[in-house]
Design a protein around this motif. Structure first.
Motif, PDB file in Angstrom:
ATOM      1  N   PHE A   1      17.086  40.460  21.903  1.00  0.00           N
ATOM      2  CA  PHE A   1      17.544  41.670  22.597  1.00  0.00           C
ATOM      3  C   PHE A   1      18.668  42.310  21.803  1.00  0.00           C
ATOM      4  O   PHE A   1      19.592  41.621  21.347  1.00  0.00           O
ATOM      5  CB  PHE A   1      18.041  41.337  24.011  1.00  0.00           C
ATOM      6  CG  PHE A   1      16.947  40.921  24.951  1.00  0.00           C
ATOM      7  CD1 PHE A   1      16.230  41.865  25.652  1.00  0.00           C
ATOM      8  CD2 PHE A   1      16.642  39.572  25.112  1.00  0.00           C
ATOM      9  CE1 PHE A   1      15.231  41.485  26.523  1.00  0.00           C
ATOM     10  CE2 PHE A   1      15.638  39.180  25.966  1.00  0.00           C
ATOM     11  CZ  PHE A   1      14.926  40.143  26.684  1.00  0.00           C
ATOM     12  N   GLU A   2      18.580  43.620  21.656  1.00  0.00           N
ATOM     13  CA  GLU A   2      19.634  44.391  20.991  1.00  0.00           C
ATOM     14  C   GLU A   2      20.191  45.410  21.991  1.00  0.00           C
ATOM     15  O   GLU A   2      19.430  46.148  22.623  1.00  0.00           O
ATOM     16  CB  GLU A   2      19.080  45.118  19.764  1.00  0.00           C
ATOM     17  CG  GLU A   2      18.583  44.181  18.683  1.00  0.00           C
ATOM     18  CD  GLU A   2      18.034  44.945  17.493  1.00  0.00           C
ATOM     19  OE1 GLU A   2      18.085  46.199  17.538  1.00  0.00           O
ATOM     20  OE2 GLU A   2      17.565  44.298  16.536  1.00  0.00           O
TER      21      GLU A   2
ATOM     22  N   LYS B   1      21.641  50.966  26.029  1.00  0.00           N
ATOM     23  CA  LYS B   1      20.314  51.069  25.438  1.00  0.00           C
ATOM     24  C   LYS B   1      19.918  49.662  24.981  1.00  0.00           C
ATOM     25  O   LYS B   1      20.550  49.072  24.112  1.00  0.00           O
ATOM     26  CB  LYS B   1      20.318  52.033  24.254  1.00  0.00           C
ATOM     27  CG  LYS B   1      18.965  52.185  23.586  1.00  0.00           C
ATOM     28  CD  LYS B   1      19.045  53.147  22.412  1.00  0.00           C
ATOM     29  CE  LYS B   1      17.696  53.293  21.729  1.00  0.00           C
ATOM     30  NZ  LYS B   1      17.770  54.223  20.556  1.00  0.00           N
ATOM     31  N   VAL B   2      18.862  49.121  25.586  1.00  0.00           N
ATOM     32  CA  VAL B   2      18.440  47.750  25.336  1.00  0.00           C
ATOM     33  C   VAL B   2      17.071  47.766  24.655  1.00  0.00           C
ATOM     34  O   VAL B   2      16.141  48.418  25.137  1.00  0.00           O
ATOM     35  CB  VAL B   2      18.380  46.932  26.643  1.00  0.00           C
ATOM     36  CG1 VAL B   2      17.968  45.496  26.352  1.00  0.00           C
ATOM     37  CG2 VAL B   2      19.737  46.970  27.351  1.00  0.00           C
ATOM     38  N   LYS B   3      16.972  47.060  23.546  1.00  0.00           N
ATOM     39  CA  LYS B   3      15.711  46.915  22.834  1.00  0.00           C
ATOM     40  C   LYS B   3      15.281  45.448  22.887  1.00  0.00           C
ATOM     41  O   LYS B   3      16.080  44.535  22.637  1.00  0.00           O
ATOM     42  CB  LYS B   3      15.851  47.342  21.372  1.00  0.00           C
ATOM     43  CG  LYS B   3      16.035  48.839  21.181  1.00  0.00           C
ATOM     44  CD  LYS B   3      16.094  49.182  19.701  1.00  0.00           C
ATOM     45  CE  LYS B   3      16.267  50.680  19.490  1.00  0.00           C
ATOM     46  NZ  LYS B   3      16.306  51.030  18.036  1.00  0.00           N
ATOM     47  N   ARG B   4      14.017  45.234  23.174  1.00  0.00           N
ATOM     48  CA  ARG B   4      13.459  43.873  23.231  1.00  0.00           C
ATOM     49  C   ARG B   4      12.482  43.712  22.069  1.00  0.00           C
ATOM     50  O   ARG B   4      11.461  44.402  21.988  1.00  0.00           O
ATOM     51  CB  ARG B   4      12.739  43.654  24.554  1.00  0.00           C
ATOM     52  CG  ARG B   4      12.180  42.250  24.740  1.00  0.00           C
ATOM     53  CD  ARG B   4      11.573  42.145  26.138  1.00  0.00           C
ATOM     54  NE  ARG B   4      11.064  40.822  26.400  1.00  0.00           N
ATOM     55  CZ  ARG B   4       9.801  40.425  26.165  1.00  0.00           C
ATOM     56  NH1 ARG B   4       8.919  41.279  25.654  1.00  0.00           N
ATOM     57  NH2 ARG B   4       9.423  39.191  26.445  1.00  0.00           N
ATOM     58  N   ARG B   5      12.813  42.825  21.183  1.00  0.00           N
ATOM     59  CA  ARG B   5      11.979  42.575  20.004  1.00  0.00           C
ATOM     60  C   ARG B   5      11.314  41.201  20.149  1.00  0.00           C
ATOM     61  O   ARG B   5      11.985  40.199  20.398  1.00  0.00           O
ATOM     62  CB  ARG B   5      12.805  42.636  18.724  1.00  0.00           C
ATOM     63  CG  ARG B   5      13.418  44.004  18.458  1.00  0.00           C
ATOM     64  CD  ARG B   5      14.167  44.015  17.137  1.00  0.00           C
ATOM     65  NE  ARG B   5      14.792  45.298  16.886  1.00  0.00           N
ATOM     66  CZ  ARG B   5      14.170  46.343  16.325  1.00  0.00           C
ATOM     67  NH1 ARG B   5      12.892  46.217  15.951  1.00  0.00           N
ATOM     68  NH2 ARG B   5      14.815  47.471  16.123  1.00  0.00           N
ATOM     69  N   THR B   6      10.020  41.176  19.975  1.00  0.00           N
ATOM     70  CA  THR B   6       9.251  39.929  20.092  1.00  0.00           C
ATOM     71  C   THR B   6       8.650  39.586  18.732  1.00  0.00           C
ATOM     72  O   THR B   6       7.929  40.392  18.128  1.00  0.00           O
ATOM     73  CB  THR B   6       8.126  40.069  21.135  1.00  0.00           C
ATOM     74  OG1 THR B   6       8.694  40.458  22.373  1.00  0.00           O
ATOM     75  CG2 THR B   6       7.382  38.751  21.303  1.00  0.00           C
ATOM     76  N   LYS B   7       8.953  38.390  18.261  1.00  0.00           N
ATOM     77  CA  LYS B   7       8.442  37.924  16.970  1.00  0.00           C
ATOM     78  C   LYS B   7       7.545  36.717  17.205  1.00  0.00           C
ATOM     79  O   LYS B   7       7.976  35.675  17.703  1.00  0.00           O
ATOM     80  CB  LYS B   7       9.616  37.533  16.057  1.00  0.00           C
ATOM     81  CG  LYS B   7       9.179  37.131  14.661  1.00  0.00           C
ATOM     82  CD  LYS B   7      10.400  36.799  13.799  1.00  0.00           C
ATOM     83  CE  LYS B   7       9.970  36.389  12.393  1.00  0.00           C
ATOM     84  NZ  LYS B   7      11.126  36.049  11.518  1.00  0.00           N
TER      85      LYS B   7
END
Length: 479
Positions: free
Chosen positions: A72-73, A49-55
């Motif tokens: 990426f988590e 399970k891959v999460k892409r967080r953009t700040k």
């Protein structure tokens, strides 16, 4: 064109059966949609399970371009042991459309699909003829076909004569097994096998195991001159391919009459011996229907095949089988077999006694059975068979040495016994039925399922609680 979402069949049912292929429908609401299928493969992978967080960063200067900060988590959810891969091509699609005189295509789905209860007018409307194809392609993957070159024969060679039966539909003529067939009205019976049958068996009988099987079968025919093939399989352990060669070496095959579909010892004519009455065959079929108190689906003996459970050829993955070669047969495949067998050699190919013996309190393994009268191990049935003991005067093609309608009386009695078994195991099915005054119910004869014993394909033999019973279709193995 309206865009729709593809949908796969319920994966739980497909995953439970390794032989099933996963079906994907591009038009899920269209009953005429032909699916594409995926093959099942084992794998050892990990589900992530891959999460892409953009700040985004604050921009101080209007001309300066600031790249957002991306993180990426990842989280491991589990392991994957099975995957389905779509490797085939999409098949032909046949839409419910009608082509008008001007070439315009008109949809007919609202006219041919009944989505709700309709009145009589719905079925009496005039509609263009719409007949979908009865079958689509049996294959969905391309296959390279390697044509064989013409064989160059020596000068003077003449092609062998081929009968008209093999010109269409068969790639080659059937391999003869050299069996002798006898009809009831034939005057003479054979006293020895064909020379070709002797040569074929001697060629294959190359080890002590085969000689032991031959002696065991000889002893069976000495004790009892008439046997069915299933009865032989239940008494000796022999590979079916070798049994095809051994039976024509020791017996001939009856085609018609009260001993039809049975093997008879060479030199023995059951039409001249009244004591051969007990070897006659009985075609018994379990009666089912609401008039007997239970529906076909309520029967403990299920049908081997049903139109309700039909699967398209492309939706079933046929297992690749190991073909039995001549070398395997010569190496003692008759009873010892290959390595790694779960069962001992003495019983690897044996069938259970229920495949040919009828006992009180036990259900037959199949809805249609072919019993010999001596294998009906119930005293009341034997009394019906022995009603004319010592007074047999004529052997007829229908009843043999028995009294007329003996087979009908046996079927009625056996059907009553089977109904009592079902009543004892599932009394709720008979809660509304009434019995006659004497407690016996006269059941009319009703045909059961036809059992097609087609010629056995070359695949690994898998013993079970029984195999198909043979009737006239057993002849296909020997012509």
């Amino acid at each position: 064109m309206r865009r729709t979402t593809a949908r796969a069949r319920p994966c739980r049912q497909i995953y439970a059966d390794p032989a099933k292929r996963l079906e994907l429908y591009f038009r899920p609401k269209d009953p005429y949609c032909h699916p594409v299928c995926a093959n099942r493969f084992p794998t050892s992978t990990v589900l992530l399970k891959v999460k892409r967080r953009t700040k985004k960063k604050k921009q101080l200067d209007a001309e300066e371009q600031i790249q957002p900060e991306v993180q990426f988590e990842m989280e491991i959810l589990g392991t994957v042991t099975t995957v389905y891969k779509f490797q085939g091509m999409s098949d032909f699609q046949y839409l419910a459309m009608h082509s008008g005189p001007d070439g315009k295509q008109t949809s007919m789905y609202d006219k041919v699909l009944m989505l709700k209860p309709e009145k009589e007018e719905f079925f009496n409307r005039e509609l263009p003829l719409y007949i979908p194809p009865p079958i689509f392609s049996r294959l969905d993957t391309p296959v390279d076909y390697f044509y064989r070159p013409d064989i160059q024969h020596r000068e003077g060679y003449n092609n062998p004569q081929v009968s008209g039966e093999n010109l269409i539909g068969l790639s080659r003529a059937r391999r003869p097994h050299n069996a002798i067939f006898v009809n009831f009205d034939d005057e003479e019976i054979p006293t020895k096998p064909l020379d070709a049958a002797v040569q074929t068996w001697k060629k294959m009988c190359t080890n002590p195991v085969d000689k032991k099987v031959e002696e065991e079968l000889r002893k069976l025919f000495e004790v009892r001159p008439v046997w069915s093939r299933n009865a032989v399989k239940a008494n000796i352990s022999v590979h079916p391919d070798k049994l095809k060669l051994l039976l024509p070496y020791l017996a001939y095959y009856m085609l018609t009459g009260p001993w039809r579909s049975l093997w008879v010892r060479f030199g023995y004519d059951p039409r001249k011996h009244p004591e051969a009455k007990i070897y006659q065959v009985l075609d018994f079929r379990i009666r089912c229907g609401m008039k007997y108190g239970y529906a076909p689906n309520d029967m403990p003996v299920k049908a081997k095949r049903s139109t309700y459970n039909y699967s398209l050829p492309i939706t079933v993955k046929k297992q690749v089988s190991h073909t039995v070669s001549v070398h395997d047969l010569k190496q003692g495949l008759g009873t010892s077999g290959a390595s790694g067998a779960k069962k001992p050699a003495s019983s690897r190919y044996k069938l259970k006694e229920s495949i040919y013996i009828f006992r009180e309190g036990a259900l037959p393994p199949y809805r249609q059975m072919f019993y010999q009268l001596c294998d009906l191990n119930v005293e009341s049935l034997q009394k019906i068979i022995r009603r004319n003991d010592g007074t047999e005067s004529e052997c007829t093609e229908r009843d043999g040495w028995c009294l007329p309608k003996t087979s009908d009386d046996l079927r009625d009695t056996m059907s009553l016994m089977i109904k009592q078994i079902i009543r004892s195991t599932r009394p709720a099915l008979f809660s509304n039925t009434t019995s006659s005054e004497d407690g016996k119910e006269q059941l009319a004869y009703e045909s059961g399922e036809d059992e097609d014993d087609e010629e056995e394909e070359e695949e690994d033999f898998k013993p079970s609680d029984g195999s198909e019973n043979e009737m006239e279709t057993e002849i296909l193995d020997y012509v």
